[in-house]
Scaffold this motif. Structure first.
Motif, short mmCIF file in Angstrom:
data_model
loop_
_atom_site.label_atom_id
_atom_site.label_comp_id
_atom_site.label_asym_id
_atom_site.label_seq_id
_atom_site.Cartn_x
_atom_site.Cartn_y
_atom_site.Cartn_z
N ARG A 1 8.48 11.15 47.39
CA ARG A 1 9.33 12.31 47.05
C ARG A 1 10.38 11.92 46.02
NH1 ARG A 1 10.42 15.01 53.05
NH2 ARG A 1 8.35 15.98 53.28
N LEU A 2 10.99 10.75 46.20
CA LEU A 2 12.00 10.30 45.24
C LEU A 2 11.38 10.12 43.85
CD1 LEU A 2 14.00 7.70 47.37
CD2 LEU A 2 14.83 9.89 46.49
N THR A 3 10.17 9.59 43.82
CA THR A 3 9.49 9.40 42.54
C THR A 3 9.21 10.73 41.86
OG1 THR A 3 8.45 7.36 43.34
CG2 THR A 3 7.46 8.40 41.41
N LEU A 4 8.73 11.69 42.64
CA LEU A 4 8.39 12.99 42.07
C LEU A 4 9.62 13.79 41.65
CD1 LEU A 4 5.50 14.10 44.46
CD2 LEU A 4 5.33 13.08 42.18
N ARG A 5 10.79 13.41 42.16
CA ARG A 5 12.03 14.07 41.76
C ARG A 5 12.67 13.41 40.55
NH1 ARG A 5 14.65 14.63 47.85
NH2 ARG A 5 13.19 16.23 48.62
N ASN A 6 12.08 12.33 40.10
CA ASN A 6 12.62 11.60 38.96
C ASN A 6 12.06 12.21 37.67
OD1 ASN A 6 13.11 9.72 36.87
ND2 ASN A 6 13.18 8.04 38.33
N PRO A 7 12.90 12.79 36.82
CA PRO A 7 12.39 13.43 35.59
C PRO A 7 11.61 12.48 34.71
CG PRO A 7 14.69 14.02 35.98
CD PRO A 7 14.36 12.93 36.96
N ARG A 8 12.04 11.22 34.61
CA ARG A 8 11.34 10.26 33.77
C ARG A 8 9.92 10.02 34.28
NH1 ARG A 8 14.48 6.50 34.53
NH2 ARG A 8 13.30 5.40 36.12
N ALA A 9 9.78 9.91 35.60
CA ALA A 9 8.46 9.70 36.18
C ALA A 9 7.56 10.91 35.96
CB ALA A 9 8.59 9.40 37.67
N LEU A 10 8.12 12.10 36.11
CA LEU A 10 7.32 13.32 35.91
C LEU A 10 6.83 13.44 34.47
CD1 LEU A 10 9.33 15.95 37.99
CD2 LEU A 10 7.14 14.91 38.56
N VAL A 11 7.70 13.07 33.53
CA VAL A 11 7.33 13.20 32.12
C VAL A 11 6.29 12.18 31.72
CG1 VAL A 11 8.18 12.97 29.75
CG2 VAL A 11 9.49 14.28 31.42
N PHE A 12 6.56 10.89 31.95
CA PHE A 12 5.70 9.84 31.42
C PHE A 12 4.48 9.56 32.30
CE2 PHE A 12 9.72 8.95 29.27
CZ PHE A 12 9.28 8.84 27.96
N THR A 13 4.53 9.92 33.57
CA THR A 13 3.38 9.67 34.44
C THR A 13 2.45 10.88 34.52
OG1 THR A 13 4.70 8.13 35.77
CG2 THR A 13 2.67 8.96 36.75
N PHE A 14 3.02 12.07 34.51
CA PHE A 14 2.21 13.28 34.67
C PHE A 14 2.11 14.11 33.38
CE2 PHE A 14 3.49 12.23 38.98
CZ PHE A 14 2.36 12.49 39.72
N ALA A 15 3.25 14.51 32.83
CA ALA A 15 3.23 15.47 31.73
C ALA A 15 2.70 14.87 30.43
CB ALA A 15 4.64 16.03 31.51
N PHE A 16 3.23 13.72 30.01
CA PHE A 16 2.85 13.14 28.72
C PHE A 16 1.36 12.81 28.64
CE2 PHE A 16 2.77 9.37 25.79
CZ PHE A 16 2.95 10.10 24.62
N PRO A 17 0.77 12.12 29.62
CA PRO A 17 -0.69 11.87 29.56
C PRO A 17 -1.49 13.16 29.54
CG PRO A 17 0.34 10.40 31.14
CD PRO A 17 1.37 11.41 30.77
N LEU A 18 -1.05 14.16 30.30
CA LEU A 18 -1.79 15.43 30.33
C LEU A 18 -1.73 16.12 28.98
CD1 LEU A 18 -3.38 17.31 32.16
CD2 LEU A 18 -1.23 18.40 32.80
N ILE A 19 -0.57 16.07 28.33
CA ILE A 19 -0.44 16.65 26.99
C ILE A 19 -1.37 15.93 26.02
CG2 ILE A 19 1.13 16.92 25.03
CD1 ILE A 19 3.37 17.39 27.08
N LEU A 20 -1.43 14.60 26.11
CA LEU A 20 -2.32 13.84 25.23
C LEU A 20 -3.77 14.22 25.42
CD1 LEU A 20 -0.78 10.23 25.44
CD2 LEU A 20 -0.61 11.85 23.54
N ILE A 21 -4.17 14.36 26.68
CA ILE A 21 -5.56 14.73 26.98
C ILE A 21 -5.89 16.09 26.39
CG2 ILE A 21 -7.13 15.41 28.83
CD1 ILE A 21 -6.94 12.45 28.64
N VAL A 22 -5.05 17.06 26.65
CA VAL A 22 -5.31 18.42 26.18
C VAL A 22 -5.28 18.49 24.66
CG1 VAL A 22 -4.43 20.78 26.18
CG2 VAL A 22 -4.44 19.47 28.31
N LEU A 23 -4.29 17.87 24.06
CA LEU A 23 -4.12 17.96 22.61
C LEU A 23 -5.26 17.28 21.86
CD1 LEU A 23 -2.35 18.77 20.20
CD2 LEU A 23 -1.13 16.61 20.46
N PHE A 24 -5.52 16.02 22.16
CA PHE A 24 -6.51 15.27 21.39
C PHE A 24 -7.95 15.65 21.74
CE2 PHE A 24 -2.78 12.55 20.79
CZ PHE A 24 -2.87 12.32 19.43
N SER A 25 -8.20 16.02 22.97
CA SER A 25 -9.55 16.47 23.32
C SER A 25 -9.85 17.81 22.66
CB SER A 25 -9.69 16.59 24.85
OG SER A 25 -9.60 15.34 25.46
N ALA A 26 -8.84 18.68 22.56
CA ALA A 26 -9.04 19.96 21.89
C ALA A 26 -9.25 19.76 20.39
CB ALA A 26 -7.85 20.87 22.15
#
Length: 253
Positions: A14-39
């Motif tokens: 829970r502490l990890t998921l509440r950390n903005p840095r973890a959410l961005v670089f672990t979840f959001a940034f890789p997902l953006i890369l996948i969607v952007l470059f695969s498209a």
């Protein structure tokens, strides 16, 4: 003891998921890369794992390892170093809580976060970009993922034990990860790279994790796709990380 471990593990996730840095670089940034470059690349093919495969089929497992490294390595280096500088480790050590549960929940929580981020990547890539997952090679992919997460976590604790302060943690984590990631097959396949560069990349565990995991998603693979040599190298680096962490871990700044 089991209930206490579960409580601390749940709290750490829970502490990890509440950390903005973890959410961005672990979840959001890789997902953006996948969607952007695969498209952008559509059905373009790349030479990887000894065959031609679609870009999304190569890029999804490769970026998945980037996400795993961010969760299990970078986050642990920065988190443990910061907790030590703030005196948190010293205070926890003075309580009746077994330190094996405290540090164990931190490590396992990082592993679960990284694996959860990878699950999210495939949850998007499979329907959106037709990424194929073979039931035949899935056990090898899971074993590689768990062993890779354990390896990166052990190295994260080891590096956190070696850095002198929290201010040094982020630069050290980035300098020991980003350059290696460029020669490990995360951002582009290593087919056609100079032999000396490939040999250098094979010294580090990241290339073995990328190769063993990514090969499980190459359409032309046969058999169960367990890479014994890569898994052995990952296990050796895990042992090295644990040895350094045990011998050099510091509770106080």
């Amino acid at each position: 003891m089991i209930a206490l471990t579960q409580q601390w593990l749940t709290a750490r996730v829970r502490l990890t998921l509440r950390n903005p840095r973890a959410l961005v670089f672990t979840f959001a940034f890789p997902l953006i890369l996948i969607v952007l470059f695969s498209a952008l690349n559509g059905n373009a093919e790349v030479d990887a794992y000894g065959e031609k495969i679609r870009f999304a089929q190569f890029y999804t497992p490769a970026i998945a390892i980037f996400s795993l490294t961010t969760a299990c390595y970078t986050s642990l280096v920065l988190g443990i170093a910061t907790a030590r500088d703030q005196g948190l480790l010293k205070r926890v050590r003075a309580t009746p809580l077994p330190m094996s549960i405290y540090l164990g929940s931190w490590v396992v929580g990082a592993m679960l976060t990284g694996i959860g981020a990878i699950f999210l990547l495939f949850l998007v890539s499979v329907p959106a970009f037709d990424v194929e997952i073979s039931a035949r090679t899935l056990p090898a992919a899971v074993v590689t993922l768990v062993l890779g997460a354990a390896c990166l976590s052990s190295l994260g604790v080891a590096v956190a034990s070696l850095v002198k302060s929290a201010d040094q943690a982020m630069p050290v984590a980035q300098l020991t990860f980003l350059p290696v990631s460029f020669i490990s097959g995360i951002w582009f396949p290593l087919e056609g790279a100079p032999d000396w560069l490939v040999n250098v990349s094979h010294f580090f565990p990241l290339s073995h994790i990328v190769n063993a995991f990514g090969s499980c998603f190459a359409p032309g693979t046969t058999g169960s796709q367990f890479h014994g040599g890569d898994l052995l190298a990952i296990a050796i680096w895990t042992a090295v990380g644990l040895l350094v962490a045990v011998r050099r871990f510091r509770w106080e700044p």
